[in-house]
Write a protein that holds these residues in place. Structure first.
Motif, PDB file in Angstrom:
ATOM      1  N   VAL A 114       6.413   4.426  -4.869  1.00  0.00           N
ATOM      2  CA  VAL A 114       5.463   4.061  -5.930  1.00  0.00           C
ATOM      3  C   VAL A 114       4.839   5.316  -6.536  1.00  0.00           C
ATOM      4  CG1 VAL A 114       3.265   2.908  -6.404  1.00  0.00           C
ATOM      5  CG2 VAL A 114       4.993   1.764  -5.021  1.00  0.00           C
ATOM      6  N   PHE A 115       4.461   6.272  -5.689  1.00  0.00           N
ATOM      7  CA  PHE A 115       3.869   7.519  -6.174  1.00  0.00           C
ATOM      8  C   PHE A 115       4.825   8.268  -7.098  1.00  0.00           C
ATOM      9  CE2 PHE A 115       0.616   8.445  -2.538  1.00  0.00           C
ATOM     10  CZ  PHE A 115      -0.148   7.375  -2.968  1.00  0.00           C
ATOM     11  N   SER A 116       6.120   8.219  -6.796  1.00  0.00           N
ATOM     12  CA  SER A 116       7.094   8.936  -7.620  1.00  0.00           C
ATOM     13  C   SER A 116       7.197   8.325  -9.019  1.00  0.00           C
ATOM     14  CB  SER A 116       8.465   8.938  -6.944  1.00  0.00           C
ATOM     15  OG  SER A 116       9.053   7.652  -6.987  1.00  0.00           O
ATOM     16  N   ARG A 117       6.828   7.078  -9.143  1.00  0.00           N
ATOM     17  CA  ARG A 117       6.899   6.401 -10.439  1.00  0.00           C
ATOM     18  C   ARG A 117       5.563   6.400 -11.178  1.00  0.00           C
ATOM     19  NH1 ARG A 117      11.325   2.017  -9.584  1.00  0.00           N
ATOM     20  NH2 ARG A 117      12.137   2.718  -7.586  1.00  0.00           N
ATOM     21  N   ALA A 118       4.482   6.254 -10.423  1.00  0.00           N
ATOM     22  CA  ALA A 118       3.173   6.076 -11.060  1.00  0.00           C
ATOM     23  C   ALA A 118       2.219   7.246 -10.835  1.00  0.00           C
ATOM     24  CB  ALA A 118       2.522   4.799 -10.537  1.00  0.00           C
ATOM     25  N   LYS A 150       7.733   2.275  13.232  1.00  0.00           N
ATOM     26  CA  LYS A 150       8.716   1.984  12.179  1.00  0.00           C
ATOM     27  C   LYS A 150       8.032   1.366  10.962  1.00  0.00           C
ATOM     28  CE  LYS A 150      12.681   1.497  15.224  1.00  0.00           C
ATOM     29  NZ  LYS A 150      13.663   0.584  15.820  1.00  0.00           N
ATOM     30  N   ASP A 151       7.067   0.476  11.206  1.00  0.00           N
ATOM     31  CA  ASP A 151       6.325  -0.133  10.099  1.00  0.00           C
ATOM     32  C   ASP A 151       5.576   0.921   9.288  1.00  0.00           C
ATOM     33  OD1 ASP A 151       7.203  -2.629  10.904  1.00  0.00           O
ATOM     34  OD2 ASP A 151       5.321  -3.180  11.883  1.00  0.00           O
ATOM     35  N   ILE A 152       4.944   1.859   9.968  1.00  0.00           N
ATOM     36  CA  ILE A 152       4.209   2.926   9.285  1.00  0.00           C
ATOM     37  C   ILE A 152       5.173   3.769   8.455  1.00  0.00           C
ATOM     38  CG2 ILE A 152       2.882   5.050   9.632  1.00  0.00           C
ATOM     39  CD1 ILE A 152       1.662   3.616  12.140  1.00  0.00           C
ATOM     40  N   THR A 153       6.325   4.090   9.031  1.00  0.00           N
ATOM     41  CA  THR A 153       7.322   4.879   8.313  1.00  0.00           C
ATOM     42  C   THR A 153       7.829   4.123   7.083  1.00  0.00           C
ATOM     43  OG1 THR A 153       7.975   5.930  10.390  1.00  0.00           O
ATOM     44  CG2 THR A 153       9.529   6.078   8.566  1.00  0.00           C
ATOM     45  N   ASP A 154       8.092   2.826   7.230  1.00  0.00           N
ATOM     46  CA  ASP A 154       8.541   2.010   6.095  1.00  0.00           C
ATOM     47  C   ASP A 154       7.464   1.927   5.014  1.00  0.00           C
ATOM     48  OD1 ASP A 154      10.945   1.550   7.378  1.00  0.00           O
ATOM     49  OD2 ASP A 154      10.425  -0.495   8.014  1.00  0.00           O
ATOM     50  N   LEU A 155       6.230   1.709   5.429  1.00  0.00           N
ATOM     51  CA  LEU A 155       5.133   1.646   4.462  1.00  0.00           C
ATOM     52  C   LEU A 155       4.981   2.967   3.720  1.00  0.00           C
ATOM     53  CD1 LEU A 155       2.426  -0.268   6.520  1.00  0.00           C
ATOM     54  CD2 LEU A 155       3.429  -1.016   4.360  1.00  0.00           C
ATOM     55  N   GLN A 156       5.066   4.063   4.447  1.00  0.00           N
ATOM     56  CA  GLN A 156       4.945   5.370   3.809  1.00  0.00           C
ATOM     57  C   GLN A 156       6.078   5.596   2.817  1.00  0.00           C
ATOM     58  OE1 GLN A 156       2.321   7.166   3.967  1.00  0.00           O
ATOM     59  NE2 GLN A 156       3.067   8.871   2.743  1.00  0.00           N
ATOM     60  N   GLY A 157       7.280   5.163   3.155  1.00  0.00           N
ATOM     61  CA  GLY A 157       8.400   5.268   2.228  1.00  0.00           C
ATOM     62  C   GLY A 157       8.154   4.482   0.948  1.00  0.00           C
ATOM     63  N   ALA A 158       7.603   3.285   1.079  1.00  0.00           N
ATOM     64  CA  ALA A 158       7.284   2.477  -0.104  1.00  0.00           C
ATOM     65  C   ALA A 158       6.190   3.136  -0.939  1.00  0.00           C
ATOM     66  CB  ALA A 158       6.852   1.074   0.327  1.00  0.00           C
ATOM     67  N   ILE A 159       5.220   3.713  -0.266  1.00  0.00           N
ATOM     68  CA  ILE A 159       4.128   4.393  -0.978  1.00  0.00           C
ATOM     69  C   ILE A 159       4.672   5.596  -1.748  1.00  0.00           C
ATOM     70  CG2 ILE A 159       2.058   5.813  -0.617  1.00  0.00           C
ATOM     71  CD1 ILE A 159       1.372   3.848   1.713  1.00  0.00           C
ATOM     72  N   ILE A 160       5.535   6.364  -1.119  1.00  0.00           N
ATOM     73  CA  ILE A 160       6.116   7.527  -1.790  1.00  0.00           C
ATOM     74  C   ILE A 160       6.944   7.088  -2.995  1.00  0.00           C
ATOM     75  CG2 ILE A 160       7.839   9.366  -1.519  1.00  0.00           C
ATOM     76  CD1 ILE A 160       6.710   9.719   1.345  1.00  0.00           C
TER      77      ILE A 160
END
Length: 83
Positions: free
Chosen positions: A28-32, A16-26
């Protein structure tokens, strides 16, 4: 703490932590935009190109195989670091 190595609840929490982290990364990627940087765990691959779905399927709890399960647990910990 070694007695927790391979514990299915700990592994599910890591997943779940990996999935949450990946969601946060995506997010950020969508903005930057994507950051093209080598993966810590898989240095021959770019971190944003890792197939996390396949990795999470591969490194999972295996009943009646503590050695494989413990290896998967360590790999999940390393994927958290990689993210």
């Amino acid at each position: 703490m070694a007695y927790l190595l391979g514990n299915p609840n700990c592994m599910e929490s890591l997943r779940k932590d990996i999935t949450d982290l990946q969601g946060a990364i995506i997010d950020v990627f969508s903005r930057a935009g994507a950051v093209r940087y080598p993966s810590w765990k898989f240095p021959n691959k770019v971190s944003c190109d890792l197939d996390l779905v396949a990795l999470l399927e591969h490194y999972d709890y295996v009943e009646n195989d503590p050695e494989c399960t413990q290896h998967s647990h360590v790999m999940l910990l390393e994927l958290v670091i990689d993210r």
